[in-house]
Motif scaffolding. Structure first.
Motif, PDB file in Angstrom:
ATOM      1  N   ILE A   6       5.565   3.408  -8.787  1.00 31.75           N
ATOM      2  CA  ILE A   6       4.265   3.182  -9.768  1.00 31.75           C
ATOM      3  C   ILE A   6       4.792   2.451 -11.053  1.00 31.75           C
ATOM      4  O   ILE A   6       5.749   2.921 -11.580  1.00 31.75           O
ATOM      5  CB  ILE A   6       3.825   4.582 -10.020  1.00 31.75           C
ATOM      6  N   ILE A   7       4.060   1.539 -11.399  1.00 39.13           N
ATOM      7  CA  ILE A   7       4.474   0.834 -12.583  1.00 39.13           C
ATOM      8  C   ILE A   7       3.841   1.457 -13.673  1.00 39.13           C
ATOM      9  O   ILE A   7       4.695   1.831 -14.626  1.00 39.13           O
ATOM     10  CB  ILE A   7       4.207  -0.757 -12.746  1.00 39.13           C
ATOM     11  N   ASP A   8       2.468   1.691 -13.557  1.00 44.11           N
ATOM     12  CA  ASP A   8       1.605   2.294 -14.469  1.00 44.11           C
ATOM     13  C   ASP A   8       0.505   2.669 -13.869  1.00 44.11           C
ATOM     14  O   ASP A   8      -0.130   1.922 -13.105  1.00 44.11           O
ATOM     15  CB  ASP A   8       1.327   1.514 -15.893  1.00 44.11           C
ATOM     16  N   MET A  81      -6.302  -6.879 -17.032  1.00 44.01           N
ATOM     17  CA  MET A  81      -5.798  -7.471 -18.605  1.00 44.01           C
ATOM     18  C   MET A  81      -5.752  -6.518 -19.532  1.00 44.01           C
ATOM     19  O   MET A  81      -4.964  -6.271 -20.618  1.00 44.01           O
ATOM     20  CB  MET A  81      -6.834  -8.443 -19.062  1.00 44.01           C
ATOM     21  N   MET A  82      -6.793  -5.373 -19.362  1.00 41.39           N
ATOM     22  CA  MET A  82      -6.876  -4.285 -20.491  1.00 41.39           C
ATOM     23  C   MET A  82      -5.738  -3.203 -20.378  1.00 41.39           C
ATOM     24  O   MET A  82      -5.085  -2.933 -21.177  1.00 41.39           O
ATOM     25  CB  MET A  82      -8.393  -3.546 -20.497  1.00 41.39           C
ATOM     26  N   THR A  83      -5.422  -2.885 -19.051  1.00 35.02           N
ATOM     27  CA  THR A  83      -4.091  -2.242 -18.759  1.00 35.02           C
ATOM     28  C   THR A  83      -2.878  -2.767 -19.266  1.00 35.02           C
ATOM     29  O   THR A  83      -1.824  -2.186 -19.843  1.00 35.02           O
ATOM     30  CB  THR A  83      -3.980  -1.858 -17.329  1.00 35.02           C
ATOM     31  N   TRP A 110       6.851  -1.374 -19.532  1.00 36.24           N
ATOM     32  CA  TRP A 110       6.757  -1.726 -17.691  1.00 36.24           C
ATOM     33  C   TRP A 110       6.131  -3.209 -17.680  1.00 36.24           C
ATOM     34  O   TRP A 110       5.655  -3.579 -16.516  1.00 36.24           O
ATOM     35  CB  TRP A 110       5.797  -0.831 -17.043  1.00 36.24           C
ATOM     36  N   LEU A 111       5.632  -3.778 -18.678  1.00 38.07           N
ATOM     37  CA  LEU A 111       4.872  -4.920 -18.604  1.00 38.07           C
ATOM     38  C   LEU A 111       5.690  -6.116 -17.744  1.00 38.07           C
ATOM     39  O   LEU A 111       5.166  -6.820 -16.964  1.00 38.07           O
ATOM     40  CB  LEU A 111       4.539  -5.648 -19.933  1.00 38.07           C
TER      41      LEU A 111
END
Length: 125
Positions: A6-8, A81-83, A110-111
């Motif tokens: 899970i990245i985010d 985009m918002m996350t 985590w980007l």
């Protein structure tokens, strides 16, 4: 903490919604590669100095025909985009809605993984 998969959660959810949307593969790939470029620009060129040029790289006008076709009208794209750190900024002086990336922000830790995931999706045939 094994968060390798899970990245985010919010990003992963938005990503899944986007890639399982009813759009065809080439549209989704195109959307992902453009979003990737916009995110990279916002976190690099957009962070240079607080001048107008940098600001341009942090703003995405949703009614721009090119953006509309690949982001605004694609289910899940604005959420991705918002996350990734963009904020929805409605009705500015010109009455337009923008996705705006904050200045002085290199983005979530985590980007880079999220960008890699977008890139890998684009490469998979």
């Amino acid at each position: 903490h094994h968060h390798n998969l899970i990245i985010d959660e919010a990003f992963d959810e938005a990503f899944m919604i986007l890639v399982t949307s009813s759009n065809d593969e080439s549209t989704i790939r195109n959307t992902l590669s453009i979003m990737r470029k916009l995110i990279i620009n916002a976190t690099t060129k957009g962070q240079l100095k607080d001048d107008d040029t940098a600001e341009k790289f942090r703003r995405v006008r949703l009614s721009n025909p090119k953006i509309k076709a690949v982001i605004t009208d694609i289910h899940g794209a604005i959420d991705v985009m918002m996350t990734c750190g963009f904020l929805l900024s409605e009705h500015e002086q010109d009455g337009e809605t923008y996705l705006v990336y904050p200045p002085c922000s290199m983005g979530h830790t985590w980007l880079s993984m999220a960008l890699k995931k977008m890139e890998q999706y684009c490469k998979n045939e």
